[in-house]
Design a protein around this motif. Structure first.
Motif, PDB file in Angstrom:
ATOM      1  N   VAL A 292       0.845  -1.201   0.126  1.00 16.27           N
ATOM      2  CA  VAL A 292       0.005   0.186   0.091  1.00 16.27           C
ATOM      3  C   VAL A 292       0.859   1.329   0.087  1.00 16.27           C
ATOM      4  N   PHE A 293       1.833   1.398   0.746  1.00 15.51           N
ATOM      5  CA  PHE A 293       2.779   2.696   0.931  1.00 15.51           C
ATOM      6  C   PHE A 293       3.560   2.627  -0.354  1.00 15.51           C
ATOM      7  N   GLY A 294       3.980   1.590  -0.999  1.00 18.01           N
ATOM      8  CA  GLY A 294       4.596   1.604  -2.250  1.00 18.01           C
ATOM      9  C   GLY A 294       3.482   2.371  -3.238  1.00 18.01           C
ATOM     10  N   PHE A 295       2.419   1.847  -3.515  1.00 16.40           N
ATOM     11  CA  PHE A 295       1.723   2.478  -4.477  1.00 16.40           C
ATOM     12  C   PHE A 295       1.222   3.846  -4.119  1.00 16.40           C
ATOM     13  N   LEU A 296       0.799   4.209  -2.705  1.00 19.60           N
ATOM     14  CA  LEU A 296       0.574   5.618  -2.562  1.00 19.60           C
ATOM     15  C   LEU A 296       1.609   6.674  -2.792  1.00 19.60           C
TER      16      LEU A 296
ATOM     17  N   CYS B 210     -10.154   4.446   6.703  1.00 16.37           N
ATOM     18  CA  CYS B 210     -11.149   4.273   7.195  1.00 16.37           C
ATOM     19  C   CYS B 210     -11.066   3.083   8.075  1.00 16.37           C
ATOM     20  N   ASP B 211     -10.013   2.924   8.443  1.00 14.39           N
ATOM     21  CA  ASP B 211      -9.947   1.885   9.689  1.00 14.39           C
ATOM     22  C   ASP B 211     -10.009   2.434  11.037  1.00 14.39           C
ATOM     23  N   ASN B 212     -10.268   1.293  12.071  1.00 11.61           N
ATOM     24  CA  ASN B 212     -10.398   1.806  13.192  1.00 11.61           C
ATOM     25  C   ASN B 212      -9.415   2.240  14.191  1.00 11.61           C
ATOM     26  N   LEU B 213      -8.758   3.070  13.865  1.00 10.45           N
ATOM     27  CA  LEU B 213      -7.389   3.649  14.491  1.00 10.45           C
ATOM     28  C   LEU B 213      -7.485   4.941  14.993  1.00 10.45           C
ATOM     29  N   GLN B 214      -7.372   5.285  16.341  1.00 15.33           N
ATOM     30  CA  GLN B 214      -7.129   6.506  17.122  1.00 15.33           C
ATOM     31  C   GLN B 214      -6.510   7.444  16.086  1.00 15.33           C
ATOM     32  N   SER B 215      -7.072   8.429  15.548  1.00  7.62           N
ATOM     33  CA  SER B 215      -6.213   9.387  14.751  1.00  7.62           C
ATOM     34  C   SER B 215      -5.804   8.847  13.608  1.00  7.62           C
ATOM     35  N   ASN B 216      -6.667   8.226  12.849  1.00  9.09           N
ATOM     36  CA  ASN B 216      -6.286   7.314  11.617  1.00  9.09           C
ATOM     37  C   ASN B 216      -5.573   7.961  10.628  1.00  9.09           C
ATOM     38  N   GLY B 217      -5.964   9.362  10.526  1.00 13.80           N
ATOM     39  CA  GLY B 217      -5.396  10.234   9.274  1.00 13.80           C
ATOM     40  C   GLY B 217      -4.112  10.293   9.723  1.00 13.80           C
ATOM     41  N   ASP B 218      -3.675  11.078  11.035  1.00 11.19           N
ATOM     42  CA  ASP B 218      -2.624  11.395  11.340  1.00 11.19           C
ATOM     43  C   ASP B 218      -1.527  10.230  11.483  1.00 11.19           C
ATOM     44  N   LEU B 219      -1.984   9.098  11.708  1.00  8.33           N
ATOM     45  CA  LEU B 219      -1.325   7.886  11.840  1.00  8.33           C
ATOM     46  C   LEU B 219      -0.845   7.447  10.224  1.00  8.33           C
ATOM     47  N   THR B 220      -1.636   7.575   9.410  1.00 13.56           N
ATOM     48  CA  THR B 220      -1.507   7.242   7.977  1.00 13.56           C
ATOM     49  C   THR B 220      -0.350   8.301   7.582  1.00 13.56           C
ATOM     50  N   LYS B 221      -0.427   9.483   7.940  1.00  9.11           N
ATOM     51  CA  LYS B 221       0.177  10.500   7.265  1.00  9.11           C
ATOM     52  C   LYS B 221       1.643  10.115   7.924  1.00  9.11           C
ATOM     53  N   LYS B 222       1.801   9.981   9.180  1.00  6.99           N
ATOM     54  CA  LYS B 222       3.360   9.399   9.669  1.00  6.99           C
ATOM     55  C   LYS B 222       3.793   8.419   9.173  1.00  6.99           C
TER      56      LYS B 222
ATOM     57  N   TRP C 182       7.157  17.332  -0.130  1.00  8.16           N
ATOM     58  CA  TRP C 182       6.327  17.666  -1.250  1.00  8.16           C
ATOM     59  C   TRP C 182       4.888  17.085  -0.413  1.00  8.16           C
ATOM     60  N   ILE C 183       5.000  15.631  -0.281  1.00  5.86           N
ATOM     61  CA  ILE C 183       3.481  15.021   0.244  1.00  5.86           C
ATOM     62  C   ILE C 183       3.222  15.539   1.674  1.00  5.86           C
ATOM     63  N   SER C 184       4.333  16.066   2.656  1.00  6.58           N
ATOM     64  CA  SER C 184       3.844  16.343   3.908  1.00  6.58           C
ATOM     65  C   SER C 184       3.255  17.657   3.672  1.00  6.58           C
ATOM     66  N   LYS C 185       3.500  18.720   2.759  1.00  3.98           N
ATOM     67  CA  LYS C 185       2.911  19.926   2.577  1.00  3.98           C
ATOM     68  C   LYS C 185       1.833  20.034   1.831  1.00  3.98           C
ATOM     69  N   GLN C 186       1.534  19.154   0.675  1.00  6.10           N
ATOM     70  CA  GLN C 186       0.447  18.929  -0.267  1.00  6.10           C
ATOM     71  C   GLN C 186      -0.656  18.078   0.340  1.00  6.10           C
ATOM     72  N   VAL C 187      -0.337  16.874   0.574  1.00 10.55           N
ATOM     73  CA  VAL C 187      -1.454  15.976   0.829  1.00 10.55           C
ATOM     74  C   VAL C 187      -2.045  16.132   2.278  1.00 10.55           C
ATOM     75  N   THR C 188      -3.493  15.965   2.138  1.00  8.07           N
ATOM     76  CA  THR C 188      -4.037  16.174   3.349  1.00  8.07           C
ATOM     77  C   THR C 188      -4.640  14.644   3.760  1.00  8.07           C
ATOM     78  N   PHE C 189      -4.746  14.277   5.066  1.00  4.36           N
ATOM     79  CA  PHE C 189      -5.109  12.964   5.674  1.00  4.36           C
ATOM     80  C   PHE C 189      -6.175  13.181   6.685  1.00  4.36           C
ATOM     81  N   PRO C 190      -7.429  13.372   6.343  1.00  9.30           N
ATOM     82  CA  PRO C 190      -8.250  13.467   7.231  1.00  9.30           C
ATOM     83  C   PRO C 190      -8.628  12.473   8.320  1.00  9.30           C
ATOM     84  N   ASN C 191      -8.835  12.728   9.547  1.00  8.03           N
ATOM     85  CA  ASN C 191      -8.933  11.744  10.508  1.00  8.03           C
ATOM     86  C   ASN C 191     -10.656  11.358  10.274  1.00  8.03           C
TER      87      ASN C 191
END
Ligand code: CS2
Length: 503
Positions: free
Chosen positions: A177-181, A201-213, A229-238
């Protein structure tokens, strides 16, 4: 179109596909929109029952009731077992039946929002092309709690996974998954195509923040400027997602065929309850899901914490004890006063005090509804599903609450028992001495340690990527666990639960 008279029911049944839709019984709700005109907008990785009963339904509601024609979903499967989903869906023009059940009421609906499906191992190039396409504005994920390569012990990305290593060595030919993204974002950046939002859309507390990390850590191992670039441009909503969706069984397929006249290779059965709360941070637009009951908010954390610590934790707490006690389905265990009392008290006494106020939600009412949902006999949620993947669920659903209590100087009796129940289950033997299957990517090591430790929890607690440092070093927690484990091995789950509740 194939029509057959089903031998038992003497009823006309039809193979589900675009052509047969209009011939289905009028009691089945079908897409009222022209699927040919739905434009692609979302790539979803990990199309299982849950996605098809949740995000795909909300999106279908938009097409059905609001005349929206963009935001069609292209499903992507990365794992060998996803081949079967691809075959089933392709044969049916990506249509499937959703059965929603509330006690004795049942509704059938054919969902049309999934407009394509790509099986990555056979065609990784097509998946990348789709993800790089300007039309793709969101990539959403349901890859399970364990799919994020998060190490509980270090709190960091675990780059030792074979697929991560593969994708770092072969960035243009990813398999994970990370390779594709990250490769898709890299190509978009090079081409000047705006990035997509990544929506976990998984059951993780702060799923967006964790995915970003996790995504940024992976990208850093590839290329520092790309990760910036990803850090500045992409959003990861929780977001907080909720709908109990059991695994589809052959019996479910027969009901869809006999009762509703639809020959569907992979229908989905779900409860009638459905909830989605999303942080409104999309870098490249979003569907107006708020028109169809999705709550868009600035801060999703209180909702996530409430849901994961109450609903998911209750599932994990009761499932292992109930399994050892001889139950098969969750609703049956929950109609037993012992389990009802256990969950009721665990939620009230040990979890609710840890929760912040949740805007617009009365927690007492929420917990009452949870017990009703758990007890719904028409949603046949097998304990096998809930017992699965404890190594990634326990650290997300149960252990954080125990940690918070320990930090405050308390040892939570009922939550500790939940861990003991899991440890006893991991011995891979039921109370009659019969072998039981342990379905977990870490099964081998877990079973080995559970068998070696028996009443002594320290070997299991020593797995830092699950337990971290605090829990194994808390004497009161270790003592509580040891006492419960002794009782579980000697007296069994029922007597142990009874005693815990009597204390
Ligand atoms: C369950 C969840 O897998 C589990 O252990 O707790 O799948 C649960 O059914 C869903 O999160 C409900 O929204």
């Amino acid at each position: 179109m194939l029509e057959t008279i089903h031998p038992d029911s003497k009823k006309m049944t039809r193979l589900l596909n675009s052509e047969s839709l209009v011939h289905l019984s009028t009691e089945v709700s079908i897409p009222n929109y022209d699927r040919q005109h739905i434009k692609h907008g979302i790539v979803h990785i990990g199309v299982g029952g849950f996605h098809r009963a949740h995000q795909a339904l909300y999106t279908d509601d938009l097409f059905q009731n609001h005349g929206i024609t963009s935001w069609g979903i292209c499903g992507v499967g990365l794992l060998p077992q996803d081949k079967q989903m691809e075959k089933a869906l392709r044969k049916q023009d990506f249509l499937y039946t959703l059965i929603e059940r509330h006690y004795d009421q049942e509704k059938a609906r054919v969902i049309g929002s999934l407009i394509d499906y790509l099986y990555a191992p056979e065609n990784p190039g097509a998946v990348l092309e789709k993800m790089v396409s300007e039309d793709t504005k969101i990539v959403s994920l349901t890859i399970t709690e364990g799919g994020y390569c998060y190490n509980e012990g270090t709190g960091e990305f675990d780059s030792s996974h074979p697929y991560v290593k593969h994708d770092l060595e072969n960035p243009q030919h990813p398999i994970g998954v990370f390779g594709f993204l990250v490769e898709a974002l890299h190509q978009r950046c090079k081409k000047g195509v705006p990035p997509f939002t990544i929506l976990s859309c998984d059951n993780l507390q702060s799923n967006g923040d964790l995915t970003k990390k996790m995504v940024i850590s992976f990208a850093q191992l590839r290329d520092c400027s790309l990760s910036q670039w990803i850090s500045k441009q992409v959003t990861f909503p929780n977001c907080m997602v909720d709908r109990i969706t059991p695994m589809t069984t052959d019996e479910d397929k027969s009901v869809v065929l006999e009762k509703w006249g639809i020959q569907d290779e992979w229908p989905v059965i779900a409860e009638s309850f459905n909830q989605w709360v999303i942080e409104d941070r999309f870098c490249n637009g979003r569907p107006p899901w708020d028109l169809v009951g999705v709550q868009m908010t600035g801060d999703v954390l209180p909702y996530e914490k409430m849901k994961i610590r109450l609903l998911n934790a209750s599932h994990s707490a009761a499932t292992y004890l109930a399994y050892l006690d001889g139950y098969d389905y969750f609703y049956k265990a929950i109609s037993d006063p012992l389990y009802r009392e256990y969950l009721g008290r665990m939620m009230n006494e040990e979890i609710t005090p840890l929760l912040p106020a949740v805007p617009g939600i009365d927690l007492t009412e929420y917990k009452k509804t949870l017990l009703e949902r758990f007890g719904n006999p028409s949603v046949k949620d097998h304990l096998n599903r809930i017992c699965m993947d404890g190594s990634s669920k326990m650290p997300k659903f149960i252990l954080p609450s125990i940690q918070e209590h320990l930090q405050q100087g308390n040892t939570p009796r009922l939550l500790s028992l939940a861990v003991a129940g899991w440890f006893r289950f991991l011995s891979a033997e039921n109370e009659k001495g019969e072998t039981i299957p342990i379905n977990d990517p870490m099964a081998e090591i877990l079973v080995e340690k559970a068998k070696a430790g028996k009443e002594h929890p320290s070997s299991l607690l020593g797995i830092t990527e699950i337990f971290g440092e605090l829990l194994p070093n808390s004497q009161s927690f270790v003592d509580s666990l040891t006492r419960d484990l002794e009782s579980l091995y000697q007296k069994g789950a029922r007597a142990t639960l009874q005693e815990a509740l009597n204390q």
